[in-house]
Design a protein around this motif. Structure first.
Motif, PDB file in Angstrom:
ATOM      1  N   TRP A 175     -10.862  -5.104  -5.440  1.00 30.31           N
ATOM      2  CA  TRP A 175     -11.480  -5.287  -4.046  1.00 30.31           C
ATOM      3  C   TRP A 175     -12.200  -6.358  -3.648  1.00 30.31           C
ATOM      4  N   PRO A 176     -13.351  -6.759  -4.165  1.00 33.70           N
ATOM      5  CA  PRO A 176     -14.011  -8.010  -3.676  1.00 33.70           C
ATOM      6  C   PRO A 176     -13.184  -9.274  -3.990  1.00 33.70           C
ATOM      7  N   VAL A 177     -12.243  -9.281  -4.740  1.00 31.32           N
ATOM      8  CA  VAL A 177     -11.704 -10.451  -5.090  1.00 31.32           C
ATOM      9  C   VAL A 177     -10.612 -10.423  -3.979  1.00 31.32           C
ATOM     10  N   LEU A 178      -9.837  -9.311  -3.711  1.00 32.05           N
ATOM     11  CA  LEU A 178      -8.867  -9.310  -2.841  1.00 32.05           C
ATOM     12  C   LEU A 178      -9.351  -9.646  -1.156  1.00 32.05           C
ATOM     13  N   ALA A 179     -10.594  -8.785  -0.960  1.00 29.47           N
ATOM     14  CA  ALA A 179     -11.186  -9.250   0.261  1.00 29.47           C
ATOM     15  C   ALA A 179     -11.447 -10.554   0.587  1.00 29.47           C
ATOM     16  N   ASP A 180     -11.746 -11.368  -0.462  1.00 29.83           N
ATOM     17  CA  ASP A 180     -11.980 -12.887  -0.258  1.00 29.83           C
ATOM     18  C   ASP A 180     -10.639 -13.746  -0.061  1.00 29.83           C
ATOM     19  N   GLU A 181      -9.614 -12.913  -0.060  1.00 32.35           N
ATOM     20  CA  GLU A 181      -8.347 -13.910   0.145  1.00 32.35           C
ATOM     21  C   GLU A 181      -7.958 -13.898   1.706  1.00 32.35           C
ATOM     22  N   ASP A 182      -8.988 -14.403   2.379  1.00 32.91           N
ATOM     23  CA  ASP A 182      -8.813 -14.671   3.978  1.00 32.91           C
ATOM     24  C   ASP A 182      -8.182 -13.291   4.606  1.00 32.91           C
ATOM     25  N   ILE A 183      -8.695 -12.345   4.302  1.00 31.02           N
ATOM     26  CA  ILE A 183      -8.198 -11.171   5.073  1.00 31.02           C
ATOM     27  C   ILE A 183      -9.169 -10.586   5.785  1.00 31.02           C
ATOM     28  N   ASP A 184      -8.948  -9.708   6.805  1.00 30.47           N
ATOM     29  CA  ASP A 184      -9.770  -8.784   7.707  1.00 30.47           C
ATOM     30  C   ASP A 184      -9.739  -7.070   7.503  1.00 30.47           C
ATOM     31  N   PHE A 185      -8.453  -6.835   7.206  1.00 26.46           N
ATOM     32  CA  PHE A 185      -8.188  -5.510   7.186  1.00 26.46           C
ATOM     33  C   PHE A 185      -7.224  -5.091   5.999  1.00 26.46           C
ATOM     34  N   ALA A 186      -7.169  -3.624   5.634  1.00 25.16           N
ATOM     35  CA  ALA A 186      -6.410  -3.177   4.678  1.00 25.16           C
ATOM     36  C   ALA A 186      -5.883  -1.782   4.944  1.00 25.16           C
ATOM     37  N   PHE A 187      -4.618  -1.641   4.890  1.00 28.88           N
ATOM     38  CA  PHE A 187      -4.133  -0.375   4.961  1.00 28.88           C
ATOM     39  C   PHE A 187      -3.770   0.133   3.625  1.00 28.88           C
ATOM     40  N   ILE A 188      -4.057   1.438   3.299  1.00 26.93           N
ATOM     41  CA  ILE A 188      -3.850   1.884   2.000  1.00 26.93           C
ATOM     42  C   ILE A 188      -2.893   3.230   2.154  1.00 26.93           C
ATOM     43  N   LYS A 189      -2.099   3.125   1.148  1.00 23.34           N
ATOM     44  CA  LYS A 189      -1.113   4.416   1.155  1.00 23.34           C
ATOM     45  C   LYS A 189      -1.967   5.621   0.654  1.00 23.34           C
ATOM     46  N   ALA A 190      -1.907   6.705   1.246  1.00 25.53           N
ATOM     47  CA  ALA A 190      -2.699   7.842   1.115  1.00 25.53           C
ATOM     48  C   ALA A 190      -1.884   9.002   0.400  1.00 25.53           C
ATOM     49  N   THR A 191      -0.852   9.398   1.352  1.00 24.07           N
ATOM     50  CA  THR A 191      -0.034  10.580   1.095  1.00 24.07           C
ATOM     51  C   THR A 191       1.312  10.390   1.601  1.00 24.07           C
ATOM     52  N   GLU A 192       2.391  11.232   0.902  1.00 30.37           N
ATOM     53  CA  GLU A 192       3.846  11.201   1.484  1.00 30.37           C
ATOM     54  C   GLU A 192       4.272  12.632   1.387  1.00 30.37           C
ATOM     55  N   GLY A 193       5.084  12.974   2.666  1.00 28.20           N
ATOM     56  CA  GLY A 193       5.593  14.528   2.787  1.00 28.20           C
ATOM     57  C   GLY A 193       4.528  15.304   2.863  1.00 28.20           C
ATOM     58  N   SER A 194       4.762  16.648   2.234  1.00 27.79           N
ATOM     59  CA  SER A 194       3.566  17.853   2.231  1.00 27.79           C
ATOM     60  C   SER A 194       2.780  17.981   1.149  1.00 27.79           C
ATOM     61  N   SER A 195       3.107  17.075   0.090  1.00 29.45           N
ATOM     62  CA  SER A 195       2.295  17.321  -1.289  1.00 29.45           C
ATOM     63  C   SER A 195       1.786  16.139  -2.045  1.00 29.45           C
TER      64      SER A 195
END
Length: 252
Positions: free
Chosen positions: A64-84
């Motif tokens: 994440w420190p490397v990716l955060a330095d790639e001229d980006i300001d935000f990140a959406f992260i997949k958490a869940t799918e469906g009910s389980s």
């Protein structure tokens, strides 16, 4: 007649060479686009100052420190799918992203095959309502065989509406809706305009008027430093506003 035959042969050779060259150029361009070297929307999205990524387990282990330095300001992260289902990299990605200066949010992939209430419970169990993070995202799009045989509008909304309501009650903010232009036109219309809109349009700018969307996913073929998964590409997005305005969307 002999001169005509020679001229015709030359013309045929020239035409064949030109066609071969054209096929080669088209093939090279297609390869460059497929590999993300060339992407039509990069120029169109370059006028937006606030940029970000969305990731899932497909990006594998993220530094994440490397990716955060790639001229980006935000990140959406997949958490869940469906009910389980829970994305196997969510916990690590959530903690890693929060340790940077990125504005972070989580998303849930909507299933057409289980109730909205149990899908909301799945996300709520996994994603903390952390102050300073973005509201939860519901990713509503076609998948698998549902592209050819989609649910009805009534069936879709019977799942989506309680999911959105339960998430808003828990997190204290209207969830963000991620969707494609086709899906929005068919199922959503303007009935969900009280939810921030994240629109996918990876060929050209969105057909949706600019004042109606907050986030635009403009590419699914970028390559950045900082991850090493089975998927070599990463999705790129822009926010239609300033960094301060993005931060104003976050949870209290």
């Amino acid at each position: 007649m002999g001169a005509q035959r020679v001229g015709r042969r030359r013309w045929l050779r020239w035409t064949a060479a030109a066609l071969a060259a054209s096929v080669l150029v088209v093939g090279v361009l297609a390869l460059l686009v497929w590999n993300g070297v060339l992407w039509p929307n990069r120029f169109l999205a370059s006028g937006y100052d606030v940029r970000g990524v969305d990731v899932s387990s497909y990006q594998g282990d993220i530094d994440w420190p490397v990716l955060a330095d790639e001229d980006i300001d935000f990140a959406f992260i997949k958490a869940t799918e469906g009910s389980s289902h829970v994305d196997e990299r969510f916990a690590a990605n959530w903690d890693g992203a929060l340790a940077t200066d990125l504005v972070v949010g989580a998303y849930h992939f909507l299933s057409f095959e289980s109730p909205g209430e149990t899908q909301a419970a799945n996300m709520i169990e996994q994603v903390p309502a952390t102050p300073g993070t973005l509201p939860p995202v519901v990713d509503a799009e076609y998948y698998a065989g549902f592209a050819a045989d989609p649910p009805s509008v009534a069936e879709l909304r019977a799942i989506l509406d309680p999911l959105l309501a339960d998430l808003e009650e828990h997190y204290g903010a209207p969830p963000i809706l991620y969707t494609t232009q086709e899906f929005r036109e068919r199922f959503l219309g303007d009935d969900y305009d009280d939810h921030p809109l994240w629109i996918r349009a990876v060929a050209l700018t969105p057909d949706v008027p600019r004042h109606e969307w907050e986030f635009w996913q403009y590419s699914d073929r970028d390559v950045l430093d900082g991850y090493s998964g089975e998927e070599t590409h990463i999705d790129m997005n822009v926010f239609d506003g300033s960094l301060e305005e993005l931060q104003a969307l976050t949870l209290d």
